[in-house]
Design an enzyme around this catalytic site. Sequence first.
Site: not given
Length: 333
Positions: A46, A265
Site C-alpha cells: 500500500e 527416520t
Amino acid sequence: MRRALELAARGTLLGVNPRVGCVLLRPDGTVAAEGWHRGAGTAHAEVDALSQLAPGEARGTTAIVTLEPCDHTGRTGPCSEALLAAGVERVVYAVGDPGRDSSGGADRLRASGVDVVPGVLEAEGREFLHRWLTAVELRRPFVTLKWASSLDGRVAAADGSSRWVTGDAARLDVHARRAEHDAILVGTGTALTDDPSLTARDADGGLLPEQPLPVVVGDRELPAGAALHAHPRGLVRAATHDLAAVLDDLWRRDVRSVLVEGGPTVASELVRRGLVDEYLVYLAPTLLGGPRTALDDLGVDTIDDQRRLSVVSTAALGDDLLVVARAPHRRTP
C-alpha cells in the site's frame, strides 16, 4: 484484484512477510498507482503504491489489496494509518490478516469512516498466500517434505546407493525450490552418509543468490571436514530428536519455511506428528525393490488410518514426474 495478485507475485517467498500487491483506483476507475512488497524492511504494498503519487493525489481513491492492511508498527509503520493519511475512501481486500500483532487494519479503517470490502477473490488469495498463512496460523514454519524415489517407492538400492535415482531436470528443480525456502533440514544420518552441501545451485554448479539456512537434527557429531561447515549461511545444529522443538526454535529465528531432505527416520517422525504441510515427490520411471523406502512405520495399522493427501499439481521433468501434495490444513482459531 487479479492484477494485485500479479503484482504480489513479484515479491519474495522468503522471510517473515507475506507477498502483497496493491492497486489504487481513481473514482473514474482508472489506475492511479500500483505497488508490491519486496521483502522485510521495505515498504508494504500500500505504501509502495502511495509513494508514487503526489501529496493529495490519493484522496478519494480505492485501494485494492491482496491482504488486509496491517495495523501495527514493525520495521515500517501501519498501512492502515498510511491509507487514512492519504485520504483513501475505500479499501477492498482478498484475505484477512491472521497475525496476532498485524491484524485489525480493517476495523481501524471502518472506525475512521473508510468503506471496507473484504473477501474479494478470497479463495484465490488464500491459495496464493497458502504457505505464509499456514505458518502464521500454526505458529511454526511451513514444512515441505521432499524425496526422490523409484516407481515402487524406493529411495535407494539395497547397498544404500541413491545417486542418482532421478535425472538432471528433477535435480535442477530441487535446487530452485531450495532457494525458495528459508531453511533446509536433514538428520545426522543423512549428513554423515551423504556429506551434502545443502546449497541451492544452478545448472553449472554455481550458487544461486538465495541460499537456505542448513539445519542438522540429531546428537551425533559431524566431522570437521564435513561439507556443511562450508555452507555460506553457516550451520544450525539441533542436538535433539524433538522436531517440534526444532521448528519452534526456527520460528523464533524468523524462519517461515523449511524444506526437509532428510532420510526416512526424520521424514517419518515429521509425518507421524502431523508436522508436514506439503510433499514434493519426484518419481523416476525405474524399479529398485528392496527395503529402502521413503518412509518407515507411520502408525497406520489399518486402511482406515491411512494419511490421505490432496494432490495440488503434477509436472513432467524430463523422464521423471513431480507430484506435489498437501496434508489437510488445520487452521487455528
